[in-house]
Write an enzyme that holds these catalytic residues in place. Structure first.
Site, PDB file in Angstrom:
ATOM      1  N   ARG A   5      -5.150   5.553   8.880  1.00 36.23           N
ATOM      2  CA  ARG A   5      -6.198   6.302   8.187  1.00 36.23           C
ATOM      3  C   ARG A   5      -7.559   5.944   8.807  1.00 36.23           C
ATOM      4  NH1 ARG A   5      -5.441   5.706   1.915  1.00 36.23           N
ATOM      5  NH2 ARG A   5      -7.019   7.375   1.986  1.00 36.23           N
ATOM      6  N   HIS A  10       0.856  -1.194   0.000  1.00 36.39           N
ATOM      7  CA  HIS A  10       0.000   0.000   0.000  1.00 36.39           C
ATOM      8  C   HIS A  10       0.885   1.234   0.000  1.00 36.39           C
ATOM      9  CE1 HIS A  10      -3.505  -2.413   0.671  1.00 36.39           C
ATOM     10  NE2 HIS A  10      -2.805  -3.094   1.564  1.00 36.39           N
TER      11      HIS A  10
END
Ligand code: DQA
Length: 142
Positions: A104, A97
């Site tokens: 997040r 990622h």
């Protein structure tokens, strides 16, 4: 030794998509770096992007590679089908990622893929793909 690099949905928009989160490199820039480094390390690499879950499952099932590097993008957090495909083919897979999914929104902390991946690299931007290529070489060389 061949690596298949799969990019999931919306990663075709890199460069213009939320640059504060994903940076300014385009998918072409990233693919070029992956191909260059793989060549340097004496490996072959193929890159593939799709916005469709079924096409990603089909690419995994083809087994035209020795190992996978996959950024499943949003499917990370939803796709039992991609997880099952990785598990079914029994090839090493590194999950990448660009952003740090653990810092997040809460829903991004869950990865359906991590449990069948050899490892996960998250939050290191484009460098994450290159680290995955290097790790892939070590994994394949035993
Ligand atoms: C992503 C993180 C995912 O949560 C998101 O849906 C993406 C990109 C990343 O590379 O940081 O599309 O996989």
């Amino acid at each position: 030794m061949k690596i298949l690099v799969i990019h999931g949905p919306n990663l075709n928009l890199l460069g213009t998509r939320e640059p504060d989160v994903y940076g300014s490199a385009t998918l072409d820039d990233i693919n070029q770096k992956i191909l260059e480094l793989s060549r340097e390390l004496g490996m072959e690499a193929e890159t593939f992007q799709s916005n469709s879950e079924g096409s990603i499952v089909d690419a995994i099932q083809k087994k035209t590679y020795d190992m996978l590097i996959i950024n499943p993008a949003a499917y990370t957090h939803t796709s039992v089908a991609i997880r099952d495909a990785i598990s079914a083919v029994g090839r090493p897979a590194i999950e990448v990622h660009i952003s740090n999914i653990h810092k997040r929104e809460d829903f991004r902390r869950t990865s359906y893929i991590a449990g069948v991946a050899t490892g996960q690299i998250s939050g290191l931007g484009v460098e994450g793909y290159l680290l995955a290529v290097r790790a892939g070489k070590k994994i394949l060389n035993g």
